[in-house]
Design an enzyme around this catalytic site. Sequence first.
Site, PDB file in Angstrom:
ATOM      1  N   PRO A  90       0.862  -1.247   0.021  1.00 33.77           N
ATOM      2  CA  PRO A  90       0.067  -0.184  -0.058  1.00 33.77           C
ATOM      3  C   PRO A  90       0.926   1.280  -0.050  1.00 33.77           C
ATOM      4  O   PRO A  90       1.727   1.479   1.104  1.00 33.77           O
ATOM      5  CB  PRO A  90      -0.851  -0.135   1.242  1.00 33.77           C
ATOM      6  CG  PRO A  90       0.200  -0.918   2.364  1.00 33.77           C
ATOM      7  CD  PRO A  90       0.949  -1.848   1.271  1.00 33.77           C
TER       8      PRO A  90
ATOM      9  N   CYS B  37       4.051   3.812   8.329  1.00 32.79           N
ATOM     10  CA  CYS B  37       4.163   4.973   7.351  1.00 32.79           C
ATOM     11  C   CYS B  37       5.150   6.022   8.217  1.00 32.79           C
ATOM     12  O   CYS B  37       4.884   6.216   9.200  1.00 32.79           O
ATOM     13  CB  CYS B  37       2.681   5.785   7.389  1.00 32.79           C
ATOM     14  SG  CYS B  37       2.821   7.291   6.648  1.00 32.79           S
TER      15      CYS B  37
ATOM     16  N   GLY C  48       6.934  -3.125  -3.386  1.00 32.00           N
ATOM     17  CA  GLY C  48       6.149  -1.597  -3.403  1.00 32.00           C
ATOM     18  C   GLY C  48       6.725  -1.008  -4.814  1.00 32.00           C
ATOM     19  O   GLY C  48       6.437  -1.385  -5.808  1.00 32.00           O
TER      20      GLY C  48
END
Length: 324
Positions: A7, A98, A223
């Site tokens: 994500p 994050c 990613g």
Amino acid sequence: MQIALAPMEGLVDEILRDVLTRVGGVDWCVTEFIRVSDRLLPPSSFRKLAPELDGGAVTRAGTPLRVQLLGSDPLCLADNAAFACSLGAPAIDLNFGCPAKTVNKSRGGAVLLKEPELLHSILYQVRKAVPAHIPVTAKMRLGFDSPDGALDCASALVDGGAEQLVVHARTKLDGYKPPAHWEWVAKVQDVVAVPVFANGDIWSLEDWRRCREISGVDDIMLGRGLVCRPDLARQINAAKKGATVEPMGWEDLQPLLADFWLQARRKISPRYAPGRLKQWISMLTRSYPEAVALFAQLRRENDCERLDTLLGIDSNVSGFEAAV
């Protein structure tokens, strides 16, 4: 071996998820994080970042989608996780990785790795609120400014109820600066009894082989490596099976670009759609010399119809099959 698509906020939206998962090799993917603060979010907040919920929570290729939540309030996260499941989420993922300053300042993402007890509480409350058949997973970094607490954080997440862990093998302070410390993935796997996915700096088949050797785990999350090389998951799957690896050439990638652009034209404002196209092409320059030349042509172009011409497509044509 499972391969997941990471994500990435502002990059891997439903359009890129759709395009990348149709290339093949991806077992599951995750939404951009849905920020949870102090209230139960409306359905629109979930469907904005996870429109696949209205189509069985899978991409067009049939790849399952997990809904990722970010926040620090255990009970509020639990309520929102349960609601996401009622909307069709087949799995809930929690973001403790994050590194963005704005996110960390509001007690979200990697900053929570300073508080293992809170990690445990969040997982415990979410696991308790989510139906038993729906998995709850978590993504973490090695720590905020040091990996010294990584094993405590991983244990707290698993003891709280996480059924899988994705470990981005850097701290928040490291950001995305190489190298990824895959040896820490091995240490995490040693202390938890659930599957651990290695994440970070897997750009090629050779990187995957080294990551597997150093981390000792089979499962990975790709990613930026998959965004820059859309067939990387397919290559890794083939190599794992001992099959011949046939890299995707630029001519095979062009229909994907056309499809991506056609979807962006339909779903994103003309003011912002060109930026999304340039963002992806800029990342493709890492793997394709042809992307360098294309990016030079369109980097200052913001007119959608002229971009159609530069890409060599008919803006009246829609869908991947037509673009091919």
